[in-house]
Motif scaffolding. Structure first.
Motif, PDB file in Angstrom:
ATOM      1  N   ARG A 237       0.834  -1.198   0.000  1.00  0.00           N
ATOM      2  CA  ARG A 237       0.000   0.000   0.000  1.00  0.00           C
ATOM      3  C   ARG A 237       0.872   1.252   0.000  1.00  0.00           C
ATOM      4  N   GLN A 260      -1.182  -7.305  -5.189  1.00  0.00           N
ATOM      5  CA  GLN A 260      -1.926  -6.049  -5.165  1.00  0.00           C
ATOM      6  C   GLN A 260      -0.990  -4.904  -4.817  1.00  0.00           C
ATOM      7  N   TYR A 262      -1.485  -0.545  -4.116  1.00  0.00           N
ATOM      8  CA  TYR A 262      -2.386   0.600  -4.009  1.00  0.00           C
ATOM      9  C   TYR A 262      -1.604   1.869  -4.350  1.00  0.00           C
ATOM     10  N   LYS A 281      -0.964  -5.069 -14.952  1.00  0.00           N
ATOM     11  CA  LYS A 281      -1.981  -5.968 -15.499  1.00  0.00           C
ATOM     12  C   LYS A 281      -1.331  -7.158 -16.199  1.00  0.00           C
ATOM     13  N   GLU A 286      -3.131  -6.766  -9.249  1.00  0.00           N
ATOM     14  CA  GLU A 286      -4.272  -5.862  -9.152  1.00  0.00           C
ATOM     15  C   GLU A 286      -3.831  -4.496  -8.635  1.00  0.00           C
ATOM     16  N   THR A 287      -4.543  -3.454  -9.095  1.00  0.00           N
ATOM     17  CA  THR A 287      -4.306  -2.084  -8.611  1.00  0.00           C
ATOM     18  C   THR A 287      -5.634  -1.528  -8.102  1.00  0.00           C
ATOM     19  N   PRO A 288      -6.090  -1.961  -6.933  1.00  0.00           N
ATOM     20  CA  PRO A 288      -7.398  -1.551  -6.419  1.00  0.00           C
ATOM     21  C   PRO A 288      -7.480  -0.039  -6.200  1.00  0.00           C
ATOM     22  N   VAL A 289      -8.689   0.488  -6.385  1.00  0.00           N
ATOM     23  CA  VAL A 289      -8.950   1.912  -6.167  1.00  0.00           C
ATOM     24  C   VAL A 289     -10.100   2.022  -5.178  1.00  0.00           C
ATOM     25  N   ALA A 290      -9.833   2.574  -4.020  1.00  0.00           N
ATOM     26  CA  ALA A 290     -10.861   2.682  -2.984  1.00  0.00           C
ATOM     27  C   ALA A 290     -11.888   3.756  -3.312  1.00  0.00           C
ATOM     28  N   GLY A 368      -8.098  -5.426   2.856  1.00  0.00           N
ATOM     29  CA  GLY A 368      -8.779  -4.421   2.066  1.00  0.00           C
ATOM     30  C   GLY A 368      -7.959  -3.172   1.899  1.00  0.00           C
ATOM     31  N   PRO A 369      -8.544  -2.157   1.224  1.00  0.00           N
ATOM     32  CA  PRO A 369      -7.822  -0.901   1.012  1.00  0.00           C
ATOM     33  C   PRO A 369      -7.638  -0.146   2.306  1.00  0.00           C
TER      34      PRO A 369
END
Length: 406
Positions: A237, A260, A262, A281, A286-290, A368-369
């Motif tokens: 993160r 992952q 962030y 990718k 993954e590049t999660p976006v909150a 999670g984020p």
């Protein structure tokens, strides 16, 4: 004569009141009530007031089998010795927001939750050979010295987010966690760090999640080599810092287990962010976006839900990044140019501070984020430099694009 009599009467009444208060405090007994919390039966104490000057305080439980204790709406100077004596088999203890200035980790304790206090000292009554601690949550306290925590060799989850006195010279040295070989989750968000180092190349072989979000990590002081020893790292993160360059090729090469990352709330130029996302990718990361629906300020566009610096901005301005204050909750040398896969042109644009809204998200969780407040805005504080700097910056960007466009 009369005034003297009045004074004596007042003194007598005051003394009597003190005796009554002292007697009441000495005879004070607190008994917890069994409550169901998730899959555990927790004995809950409420409205407890305890100071170091009190004596004769008694803590009781409905039965002798109680192993999980929690406090709510209570004020404690420290963890009462009377409590630890009354619960010799204590396995978990929860004392959030209780005004604690210190906390004790007794023998046999496995989990301690003590967020939102004033803790500056952790007293550990466990050794590396006898430790049983698995989870330690000390968010939003005043910790600076954490050297004795390394005794907790079996600790799996350690959260020190919000401890603004933790950095030394604005730096988080990951070597301070040496010996914590069982650590799986390390949360260091919002500690006010400007630099990150790992001079001893401490490996933390079990580390899966590292949270460095909501700090002040600037672009020219973050080298991915600090993460290289963490071969089990799966979640990284870096959200809500000041990053505008990141060697993503070297990062994925050094950390093959990464799943992952962030990145939102940083200041990457859009073209380079696009290439970074494409690379992640391709690698199955993954590049999660909150906060995918945030509005970006003038001069910033959006790429796959992430605010990024518009190309016109990268071509017009150059200059150092101004440190910013991270959102409210929840260092190293440069990589050689020939090994830099994604560099977002440190000299090609002036990037500014990020502003945040007051919308509070959920607290940080293991998977999670990160819990932050942010509207995605980024305000630029621009300082044009001479043409030579501008040309050098543009050349760096072109070189980066050529390397990544494979």
């Amino acid at each position: 004569m009369i005034p003297q009599t009045c004074c004596q009467l007042v003194a007598l009444l005051f003394g009597t009141a003190l005796l009554l208060v002292s007697s009441t405090a000495a005879d004070q007994t607190y008994e917890c009530a069994i409550e169901k919390r998730e899959d555990e039966s927790v004995c809950m104490f409420r409205n407890v007031v305890y100071t170091t000057s009190m004596t004769g305080i008694t803590f009781k439980a409905p039965n002798a089998k109680v192993q999980h204790v929690a406090f709510e709406d209570s004020t404690l100077d420290r963890i009462p010795a009377e409590l630890l004596n009354a619960f010799p088999n204590l396995r978990s203890l929860s004392v959030p927001n209780a005004n604690l200035s210190s906390v004790v980790i007794p023998a046999k304790l496995e989990r301690l939750y003590a967020s939102d206090n004033q803790i500056s000292q952790v007293i550990v009554h466990q050794t590396r050979d006898t430790t049983t601690m698995l989870e330690l949550i000390l968010d939003s306290n005043r910790l600076h010295d954490i050297s004795n925590l390394t005794r907790l060799a079996k600790l799996e989850i350690l959260s020190l987010s919000g401890n603004r006195e933790l950095p030394i010279d604005d730096t988080i040295e990951l070597g301070r966690f040496k010996g914590m070989d069982g650590l799986r989750h390390l949360l260091l968000s919002d500690v006010g760090a400007h630099h990150l180092e790992n001079e001893q190349e401490v490996s933390l072989p079990a580390l899966e999640l590292l949270d460095l979000s909501s700090n002040n990590l600037p672009p020219s002081y973050l080298s991915v080599k600090v993460f290289a020893p963490f071969k089990s790292l799966q979640i990284l993160r870096l959200a809500y810092n000041q990053l505008r360059e990141l060697d993503v090729l070297q990062l994925t090469k050094n950390n093959p287990q990464l799943k992952q990352i962030y990145l939102e709330g940083n200041e990457f130029p859009c073209k380079l962010l696009t290439l970074m996302l494409k690379h992640f990718k391709k690698e199955g990361i993954e590049t999660p976006v909150a906060n995918p629906n945030v509005r970006c300020l003038l001069g910033f566009d959006k790429e796959q839900g992430l605010c990024c610096m518009a190309d016109s901005m990268t071509q017009r301005y150059a200059g150092p990044v101004t440190p910013r204050t991270p959102p409210v909750s929840l260092a190293t040398s440069e990589s050689p140019a020939e090994n830099t896969a994604v560099r977002t042109g440190a000299g090609s644009a002036e990037l500014g501070t990020s502003t945040v809204s007051t919308t509070t998200m959920a607290a940080p969780t293991a998977g999670g984020p990160p819990a932050k407040t942010d509207d995605g805005h980024s305000m630029a504080s621009m300082a044009p430099l001479g043409n030579s700097w501008l040309l050098a910056g543009l050349a760096a960007v072109v070189l980066t694009l050529m390397k990544l466009n494979y």
